[in-house]
Design a protein around this motif. Structure first.
Motif, PDB file in Angstrom:
ATOM      1  N   VAL A  44       0.839  -1.206   0.000  1.00 35.82           N
ATOM      2  CA  VAL A  44       0.000   0.000   0.000  1.00 35.82           C
ATOM      3  C   VAL A  44       0.871   1.252   0.000  1.00 35.82           C
ATOM      4  CG1 VAL A  44      -1.760   1.273   1.269  1.00 35.82           C
ATOM      5  CG2 VAL A  44      -1.900  -1.205   1.118  1.00 35.82           C
ATOM      6  N   ALA A  45       1.983   1.213   0.749  1.00 34.76           N
ATOM      7  CA  ALA A  45       2.890   2.362   0.754  1.00 34.76           C
ATOM      8  C   ALA A  45       3.506   2.582  -0.630  1.00 34.76           C
ATOM      9  CB  ALA A  45       3.988   2.151   1.791  1.00 34.76           C
ATOM     10  N   ALA A  46       3.832   1.482  -1.311  1.00 38.92           N
ATOM     11  CA  ALA A  46       4.347   1.610  -2.678  1.00 38.92           C
ATOM     12  C   ALA A  46       3.300   2.229  -3.591  1.00 38.92           C
ATOM     13  CB  ALA A  46       4.776   0.242  -3.196  1.00 38.92           C
ATOM     14  N   ASN A  47       2.044   1.850  -3.422  1.00 37.86           N
ATOM     15  CA  ASN A  47       0.960   2.442  -4.212  1.00 37.86           C
ATOM     16  C   ASN A  47       0.788   3.917  -3.867  1.00 37.86           C
ATOM     17  OD1 ASN A  47      -1.137   2.479  -6.058  1.00 37.86           O
ATOM     18  ND2 ASN A  47      -2.655   1.793  -4.587  1.00 37.86           N
ATOM     19  N   TRP A  48       0.962   4.251  -2.581  1.00 38.39           N
ATOM     20  CA  TRP A  48       0.909   5.662  -2.165  1.00 38.39           C
ATOM     21  C   TRP A  48       1.978   6.463  -2.905  1.00 38.39           C
ATOM     22  CZ3 TRP A  48       3.640   9.684  -0.278  1.00 38.39           C
ATOM     23  CH2 TRP A  48       2.948  10.706   0.370  1.00 38.39           C
ATOM     24  N   GLY A  49       3.185   5.885  -3.008  1.00 37.25           N
ATOM     25  CA  GLY A  49       4.255   6.574  -3.716  1.00 37.25           C
ATOM     26  C   GLY A  49       3.927   6.799  -5.179  1.00 37.25           C
ATOM     27  N   GLU A  50       3.302   5.795  -5.815  1.00 38.16           N
ATOM     28  CA  GLU A  50       2.928   5.948  -7.221  1.00 38.16           C
ATOM     29  C   GLU A  50       1.877   7.038  -7.406  1.00 38.16           C
ATOM     30  OE1 GLU A  50       1.671   2.156  -8.536  1.00 38.16           O
ATOM     31  OE2 GLU A  50       3.616   1.183  -8.222  1.00 38.16           O
ATOM     32  N   CYS A 286      10.666  -3.786   2.016  1.00 40.35           N
ATOM     33  CA  CYS A 286       9.750  -4.290   0.980  1.00 40.35           C
ATOM     34  C   CYS A 286       9.057  -3.152   0.244  1.00 40.35           C
ATOM     35  CB  CYS A 286       8.708  -5.215   1.608  1.00 40.35           C
ATOM     36  SG  CYS A 286       9.382  -6.734   2.307  1.00 40.35           S
ATOM     37  N   GLY A 287       8.533  -2.181   0.987  1.00 43.76           N
ATOM     38  CA  GLY A 287       7.762  -1.115   0.364  1.00 43.76           C
ATOM     39  C   GLY A 287       8.603  -0.153  -0.452  1.00 43.76           C
ATOM     40  N   THR A 288       9.872  -0.003  -0.087  1.00 42.17           N
ATOM     41  CA  THR A 288      10.726   0.931  -0.800  1.00 42.17           C
ATOM     42  C   THR A 288      11.181   0.372  -2.146  1.00 42.17           C
ATOM     43  OG1 THR A 288      11.498   1.826   1.312  1.00 42.17           O
ATOM     44  CG2 THR A 288      12.820   2.310  -0.637  1.00 42.17           C
ATOM     45  N   PHE A 289      11.404  -0.941  -2.186  1.00 43.92           N
ATOM     46  CA  PHE A 289      12.017  -1.529  -3.378  1.00 43.92           C
ATOM     47  C   PHE A 289      11.064  -2.359  -4.237  1.00 43.92           C
ATOM     48  CE2 PHE A 289      15.627  -0.913  -0.486  1.00 43.92           C
ATOM     49  CZ  PHE A 289      16.474  -0.189  -1.302  1.00 43.92           C
ATOM     50  N   LEU A 290      10.014  -2.959  -3.639  1.00 42.92           N
ATOM     51  CA  LEU A 290       9.167  -3.867  -4.398  1.00 42.92           C
ATOM     52  C   LEU A 290       7.987  -3.130  -5.011  1.00 42.92           C
ATOM     53  CD1 LEU A 290       9.072  -6.988  -2.043  1.00 42.92           C
ATOM     54  CD2 LEU A 290      10.527  -6.575  -4.034  1.00 42.92           C
ATOM     55  N   PRO A 291       7.632  -3.422  -6.258  1.00 43.34           N
ATOM     56  CA  PRO A 291       6.495  -2.758  -6.904  1.00 43.34           C
ATOM     57  C   PRO A 291       5.168  -3.301  -6.388  1.00 43.34           C
ATOM     58  CG  PRO A 291       7.468  -4.362  -8.391  1.00 43.34           C
ATOM     59  CD  PRO A 291       8.358  -4.314  -7.183  1.00 43.34           C
ATOM     60  N   PHE A 292       4.171  -2.440  -6.339  1.00 42.65           N
ATOM     61  CA  PHE A 292       2.856  -2.814  -5.814  1.00 42.65           C
ATOM     62  C   PHE A 292       2.188  -3.888  -6.667  1.00 42.65           C
ATOM     63  CE2 PHE A 292      -1.757  -2.101  -6.079  1.00 42.65           C
ATOM     64  CZ  PHE A 292      -2.112  -2.374  -4.766  1.00 42.65           C
ATOM     65  N   ASP A 293       2.258  -3.755  -7.992  1.00 42.41           N
ATOM     66  CA  ASP A 293       1.568  -4.702  -8.869  1.00 42.41           C
ATOM     67  C   ASP A 293       2.097  -6.123  -8.704  1.00 42.41           C
ATOM     68  OD1 ASP A 293       0.074  -2.637  -9.841  1.00 42.41           O
ATOM     69  OD2 ASP A 293       1.375  -2.247 -11.555  1.00 42.41           O
ATOM     70  N   THR A 294       3.362  -6.259  -8.355  1.00 42.01           N
ATOM     71  CA  THR A 294       3.940  -7.592  -8.191  1.00 42.01           C
ATOM     72  C   THR A 294       3.416  -8.278  -6.948  1.00 42.01           C
ATOM     73  OG1 THR A 294       5.948  -6.800  -9.278  1.00 42.01           O
ATOM     74  CG2 THR A 294       6.134  -8.852  -8.038  1.00 42.01           C
ATOM     75  N   LEU A 295       3.014  -7.511  -5.928  1.00 40.00           N
ATOM     76  CA  LEU A 295       2.652  -8.087  -4.642  1.00 40.00           C
ATOM     77  C   LEU A 295       1.157  -8.302  -4.461  1.00 40.00           C
ATOM     78  CD1 LEU A 295       4.942  -5.869  -2.362  1.00 40.00           C
ATOM     79  CD2 LEU A 295       5.397  -8.184  -3.136  1.00 40.00           C
ATOM     80  N   ALA A 296       0.317  -7.519  -5.141  1.00 40.19           N
ATOM     81  CA  ALA A 296      -1.102  -7.452  -4.784  1.00 40.19           C
ATOM     82  C   ALA A 296      -1.792  -8.806  -4.861  1.00 40.19           C
ATOM     83  CB  ALA A 296      -1.808  -6.441  -5.691  1.00 40.19           C
ATOM     84  N   ASN A 297      -1.725  -9.506  -5.995  1.00 41.81           N
ATOM     85  CA  ASN A 297      -2.447 -10.769  -6.141  1.00 41.81           C
ATOM     86  C   ASN A 297      -1.860 -11.873  -5.278  1.00 41.81           C
ATOM     87  OD1 ASN A 297      -4.206  -9.602  -7.911  1.00 41.81           O
ATOM     88  ND2 ASN A 297      -3.386 -10.545  -9.744  1.00 41.81           N
ATOM     89  N   ALA A 298      -0.538 -11.898  -5.098  1.00 44.35           N
ATOM     90  CA  ALA A 298       0.069 -12.904  -4.228  1.00 44.35           C
ATOM     91  C   ALA A 298      -0.390 -12.709  -2.789  1.00 44.35           C
ATOM     92  CB  ALA A 298       1.590 -12.831  -4.319  1.00 44.35           C
ATOM     93  N   ILE A 299      -0.526 -11.462  -2.359  1.00 44.65           N
ATOM     94  CA  ILE A 299      -1.023 -11.188  -1.014  1.00 44.65           C
ATOM     95  C   ILE A 299      -2.473 -11.642  -0.886  1.00 44.65           C
ATOM     96  CG2 ILE A 299      -1.604  -9.339   0.593  1.00 44.65           C
ATOM     97  CD1 ILE A 299       0.837  -7.829  -0.432  1.00 44.65           C
TER      98      ILE A 299
END
Length: 468
Positions: A44-50, A286-299
């Protein structure tokens, strides 16, 4: 609701699995809860950054938006996401009433924002945008794939269970809080989605900022900026709420000897300070380096698996005492039911995508028969125990339609899991392997040693009492 009332302890799904399914399943549950709270806070933090970069770009600060991220080889360093996670870590670490007041006020603001967007979009509602209601390019498979993605919006509603250990009357307050949270998490986004599709055709909706882009294209520039700012506030609140439960999970693991005791230490504000700092370190990386789209469905898939464990706990608590033969038979039946339902969902997915063959239909029929047999065994075990009235007469909330309702929930969760892409499956399986394998190699021995010491102490105390 029933489990959090009967077992009001920190850790929610982990605590339920620890008491009803065993330590290995509890470790899996803790890993999945960490995925749901800790890693999802990062996402969610990565999405906030986007969204923050999108706001800067739309405001004309293109160079500033470009400088807010730095490419480090295959990884991307997002400074806005880093700032959000550092702020959230500090708020949770300090504890007290500051975070509670912020959560209340921001949650109310989020509800007002959703209602505002829904009402404004409904003023230009066009029913023709819903023809056809399910576009041909999506079909049933697309609907189920959309369920997996949309399910990310429900993350955190069971955080009420994680905080049940701090409730004064969990048997009353937790069920009410869960019902209210689920109603808000369901009704508000559905209403907003209907209004957005009625406002803009589905194929023109921006996947990351639907309302903001739609309002901007209509010429409602000021309203578009208000929506973007509101989204930043809402996502900050979501990040905070997801983060809030994770230190309690680490605290519960340390209390049971599955993590170092440092994670169970509390500060003056009664907060697990070391667990909070370690959670902050985890989500910042995780939030600084990993993209949101990569994590959403796996979560989302991991949360479905976690909810399957919770449904198994519901059935187990009504199906016999731990350690007896009926309980073992019921546990094996639940494992078989989950396995067969997942395999059946994967087979039906292949059949719906046009891969028709007599062999595939035969296998699907055989698996469906095995699924039915496992459900019958579960039904007989739970009904037998209910007839013997072994559960007790405590004034707890009782799950209705047992075991049909939990089994239907597990079946639907497995249908959503089967709709995940191969990469999402791989990410989820790799994550569980990384977490569970060290436990099987090291923590299991420590836990068994702890249990043996506890048994020796109990035996020694009993011997002294008998001698006296």
């Amino acid at each position: 609701m029933e489990l959090s009332a009967r077992i009001p302890a920190a850790g929610a799904g982990y605590a339920f699995a620890y008491h009803l399914l065993g330590e290995v399943f509890a470790v899996c549950g803790a890993a999945l809860i960490t995925l749901e709270y800790g890693i999802s806070a990062s996402a969610v933090a990565a999405n906030w950054g986007e969204k923050f970069r999108t706001l800067l770009t739309s405001a004309g600060a293109i160079q500033l938006a470009a400088k807010s991220i730095v490419q480090l080889g295959p990884l991307t360093l997002s400074f806005p996401a880093l700032a959000v996670l550092v702020a959230v870590t500090g708020m949770v670490y300090l504890g007290g009433d500051l975070g509670k007041r912020f959560a209340r006020g921001s949650s109310a603001l989020a509800v007002i924002l959703i209602l505002l967007m829904t009402i404004i979009a409904s003023t230009s509602f066009e029913a023709s945008n819903f023809q056809p209601f399910v576009p041909r390019e999506f079909g049933i498979g697309g609907v189920m794939a959309g369920c997996v993605t949309t399910f990310f919006g429900f993350l955190g509603f069971d955080e009420v269970c994680c905080m049940a250990g701090e409730a004064l009357q969990p048997e009353k307050t937790v069920p009410r809080a869960l019902i209210g949270t689920l109603l808000c998490a369901t009704i508000l986004p559905v209403a907003a989605s209907l209004a957005l599709v009625g406002f803009t055709p589905y194929n023109l909706i921006n996947p990351s900022s639907g309302f903001a882009v739609a309002f901007h294209e209509r010429g409602w520039i000021a309203l578009s900026y208000v929506v973007q700012l509101g989204q930043l506030v809402v996502l900050f609140v979501v990040t905070y709420m997801c983060f809030l439960a994770q230190p309690r999970v680490f605290y519960a693991l340390a209390r049971d000897g599955l993590l170092p005791q440092k994670f169970a230490e509390l500060n003056d504000a009664n907060e697990p300070w070391f667990a909070t700092l370690m959670t902050g370190f985890l989500v910042i990386i995780c939030g600084t380096f990993l993209p949101f789209d990569t994590l959403a469905n796996a979560i989302s898939g991991g949360v479905c698996v976690n909810f399957n464990l919770v449904n198994c706990c519901v059935v187990m608590i009504h199906g016999g005492q731990d350690g007896d033969n009926p309980s073992r038979r019921l546990g094996a039946s639940l494992a078989s039911f989950n396995l067969f339902s997942l395999v059946e969902s994967l087979l039906l997915r292949q059949l719906l995508h046009g891969e028709q063959s007599s062999a595939l239909w035969t296998i699907a029929a055989a698996v469906a028969l095995a699924l039915l047999v496992s459900f019958v065994v579960i039904w007989c075990s739970v009904r037998q125990e209910a007839g013997e009235n072994t559960v007790g007469t405590e004034a707890f909330f009782r799950v209705p339609c047992l075991p049909l309702l939990p089994c239907c929930a597990m079946l639907f969760n497995n249908v959503m899991i089967s709709s995940m892409k191969g990469l999402d499956f791989l990410l989820l399986a790799s994550y569980l392997a990384i977490v569970v394998c060290p436990y099987l190699l090291f923590a299991w021995r420590c836990s068994q040693h702890r249990m043996s010491i506890r048994c020796e102490e109990i035996s020694f105390s009993s011997s002294r009492a008998n001698a006296t």
